[in-house]
Design a protein around this motif. Sequence first.
Motif, short mmCIF file in Angstrom:
data_model
loop_
_atom_site.label_atom_id
_atom_site.label_comp_id
_atom_site.label_asym_id
_atom_site.label_seq_id
_atom_site.Cartn_x
_atom_site.Cartn_y
_atom_site.Cartn_z
N PHE A 156 5.03 5.39 -6.46
CA PHE A 156 4.99 4.28 -5.51
C PHE A 156 6.39 3.70 -5.31
CE2 PHE A 156 4.83 -0.14 -4.33
CZ PHE A 156 3.94 -0.14 -3.27
N ALA A 157 7.13 3.49 -6.39
CA ALA A 157 8.48 2.93 -6.29
C ALA A 157 9.37 3.83 -5.44
CB ALA A 157 9.08 2.74 -7.68
N GLY A 158 9.22 5.14 -5.60
CA GLY A 158 10.02 6.07 -4.79
C GLY A 158 9.66 6.01 -3.33
N VAL A 159 8.36 5.93 -3.03
CA VAL A 159 7.93 5.79 -1.63
C VAL A 159 8.51 4.52 -1.02
CG1 VAL A 159 5.92 5.33 -0.17
CG2 VAL A 159 5.83 7.16 -1.88
N ARG A 163 12.54 2.23 5.02
CA ARG A 163 13.04 0.91 5.46
C ARG A 163 11.87 -0.06 5.68
NH1 ARG A 163 16.95 0.81 10.55
NH2 ARG A 163 18.17 2.00 9.02
N GLY A 164 10.77 0.46 6.24
CA GLY A 164 9.62 -0.39 6.47
C GLY A 164 9.04 -0.94 5.18
N TRP A 165 8.86 -0.07 4.18
CA TRP A 165 8.36 -0.53 2.89
C TRP A 165 9.32 -1.53 2.25
CZ3 TRP A 165 3.93 -0.63 0.46
CH2 TRP A 165 2.95 0.32 0.72
N ARG A 166 10.62 -1.28 2.33
CA ARG A 166 11.59 -2.21 1.72
C ARG A 166 11.48 -3.58 2.37
NH1 ARG A 166 14.99 2.38 2.12
NH2 ARG A 166 16.16 1.45 3.85
N ARG A 167 11.35 -3.61 3.68
CA ARG A 167 11.20 -4.89 4.37
C ARG A 167 9.91 -5.58 3.98
NH1 ARG A 167 13.14 -3.25 10.54
NH2 ARG A 167 15.40 -3.26 10.12
N LEU A 168 8.85 -4.81 3.91
CA LEU A 168 7.56 -5.38 3.55
C LEU A 168 7.59 -6.02 2.16
CD1 LEU A 168 4.49 -5.72 4.12
CD2 LEU A 168 4.17 -3.46 3.12
N LEU A 169 8.15 -5.31 1.18
CA LEU A 169 8.17 -5.81 -0.19
C LEU A 169 9.21 -6.90 -0.40
CD1 LEU A 169 7.65 -2.50 -2.20
CD2 LEU A 169 5.95 -4.15 -1.42
N VAL A 193 5.63 -11.71 -1.24
CA VAL A 193 5.47 -10.62 -2.21
C VAL A 193 6.25 -10.94 -3.48
CG1 VAL A 193 5.83 -8.18 -2.67
CG2 VAL A 193 5.16 -8.92 -0.38
N THR A 194 5.57 -10.86 -4.62
CA THR A 194 6.19 -11.02 -5.93
C THR A 194 6.12 -9.69 -6.66
OG1 THR A 194 5.47 -13.34 -6.08
CG2 THR A 194 6.09 -12.24 -8.14
N ARG A 195 7.25 -9.20 -7.12
CA ARG A 195 7.27 -7.91 -7.84
C ARG A 195 7.65 -8.11 -9.29
NH1 ARG A 195 10.26 -2.16 -6.20
NH2 ARG A 195 10.18 -1.24 -8.29
N ARG A 196 6.96 -7.43 -10.17
CA ARG A 196 7.26 -7.43 -11.60
C ARG A 196 7.30 -5.98 -12.09
NH1 ARG A 196 8.60 -11.84 -10.62
NH2 ARG A 196 7.68 -13.81 -11.29
N ASP A 197 8.32 -5.64 -12.84
CA ASP A 197 8.45 -4.31 -13.45
C ASP A 197 8.45 -4.47 -14.96
OD1 ASP A 197 9.41 -2.10 -11.20
OD2 ASP A 197 9.96 -4.15 -10.66
N LEU A 198 7.69 -3.63 -15.64
CA LEU A 198 7.60 -3.72 -17.10
C LEU A 198 8.08 -2.40 -17.71
CD1 LEU A 198 6.85 -5.55 -19.42
CD2 LEU A 198 4.51 -4.69 -19.28
N ALA A 199 9.33 -2.42 -18.16
CA ALA A 199 9.94 -1.21 -18.73
C ALA A 199 9.15 -0.75 -19.95
CB ALA A 199 11.39 -1.49 -19.10
N ALA A 237 0.33 0.43 6.60
CA ALA A 237 -0.20 -0.17 7.82
C ALA A 237 -1.16 -1.31 7.50
CB ALA A 237 -0.91 0.89 8.66
N ARG A 238 -2.00 -1.14 6.48
CA ARG A 238 -2.93 -2.20 6.11
C ARG A 238 -2.20 -3.42 5.54
NH1 ARG A 238 -8.39 -0.56 5.88
NH2 ARG A 238 -8.57 1.14 7.40
N LEU A 239 -1.21 -3.19 4.69
CA LEU A 239 -0.47 -4.31 4.11
C LEU A 239 0.34 -5.04 5.17
CD1 LEU A 239 0.72 -2.83 0.69
CD2 LEU A 239 -1.00 -4.61 1.08
N GLN A 240 0.77 -4.35 6.19
CA GLN A 240 1.46 -5.00 7.29
C GLN A 240 0.55 -6.03 7.96
OE1 GLN A 240 4.77 -4.99 7.68
NE2 GLN A 240 5.03 -3.69 9.47
N ARG A 241 -0.74 -5.75 7.99
CA ARG A 241 -1.70 -6.63 8.62
C ARG A 241 -2.16 -7.77 7.71
NH1 ARG A 241 -6.46 -3.00 9.78
NH2 ARG A 241 -7.40 -5.05 10.13
N PHE A 242 -1.87 -7.67 6.43
CA PHE A 242 -2.35 -8.66 5.47
C PHE A 242 -1.33 -9.78 5.35
CE2 PHE A 242 -2.81 -10.15 0.99
CZ PHE A 242 -4.09 -10.67 1.11
#
Length: 277
Positions: free
Chosen positions: A226-229, A234-240, A245-251, A203-208
Motif C-alpha cells: 500500500f505504501a508503495g502504491v 500523485r493522486g494518492w499523495r495528494r489524497l493522503l 487524513v492522519t497517518r501512523r507508521d509502526l516500525a 476513487a471511493r476515498l476521493q468521494r469520502f
Amino acid sequence: MHEERAFTFACGDERLVGILSLPATAQQPATRGVVIVVGGPQYRAGSHRQFTLLARSLADAGIPALRFDYRGMGDSEGAQRDFETVEADLRAAIDAFFVQQPQLREVALFGLCDGATAAALYAPNDARVAGLALVNPWVRTEAGAARATVSHYYTGRLLQGSLWRKIARGEFRLKPALRSAWNNLVSMFAKSDDDALPARMYARLQRFDGAVLLVLSGADLTAQEFAGVAAGSRGWRRLLARPRVTRRDLAGADHTFSRRPWHDSLTEWTRDWMRAW
C-alpha cells in the motif's frame, strides 16, 4: 468499566451475530461508535483476540464498539463471501448498531487488511459513516506485490546473518531463489487495468469526506505494498496529505500487531483519533 452484549440481526433472509462492547452505564451515552470490520477469512475475535481486546479498550474509553461476523463466517448464517461482496453485511451491522444504541449519530469503520478495503469501498455510500480507520489496507496486484517483495523482503533478507550462515554451510538453494527473484522482477512491470483494486479504492476515498486514520506496519508486505502504491501516485499523495487524513507508521510491527506493545499503540492511536475529530 464496560459491559458486553451478544445479539443477532438480519441481513436479508439470514441472521448475523454481533457483540457490543459498551461503556459503563454511569457514563454519558456516546453519540459516536466504532464498527470493527473483520478481514478474512476470520471471525469477530480476530487473530490473537485483537478485535475483542480493541473493542473492550474502546468501550473502557467511553466509545461503544460493535464487532460481528459476515455471512458465512464465524457464527453467522449464509454462504462465505469475500471483502468485495459484503456491502449488505456492513449496512445491516450499522443498522443494528443504531437500533441497539439509539443515541448514536455517526460511526467510524475500523478495518484491517481486506477489512480496511471493504470499509473504504463502502463508506462513501452511507452518510452515517464519518470516519475510517484503515490498518494495513489490502490493495493487492501482481505488480504491487512484486515491488513490495523486492523492495522490502529481499533487502531485509540480505542483511540477515542467518542467510549468510546458511550459504556458508552449503544449505542455500540458489536456483529456486534466483527463479523466485526473477519472477518477482518480471511481475514488477505487469500492467494493471483501470479497474484494479488500488484505483477503485482511491476513487471511493476521493468521494469520502470524513476523517481517515491510516496505520501501516513496518514489517508487513501488505502495508508496504500500500505504501508503495501511495508513494508512486500523485493522486494518492495528494489524497493522503489532506488535513482530514492522519497517518501512523509502526516500525517493526507485523500484519496483525501480534505483540502487546504493537497492539497497545494501535489501540491508543485509534482511541485518540476517535476523540479528536
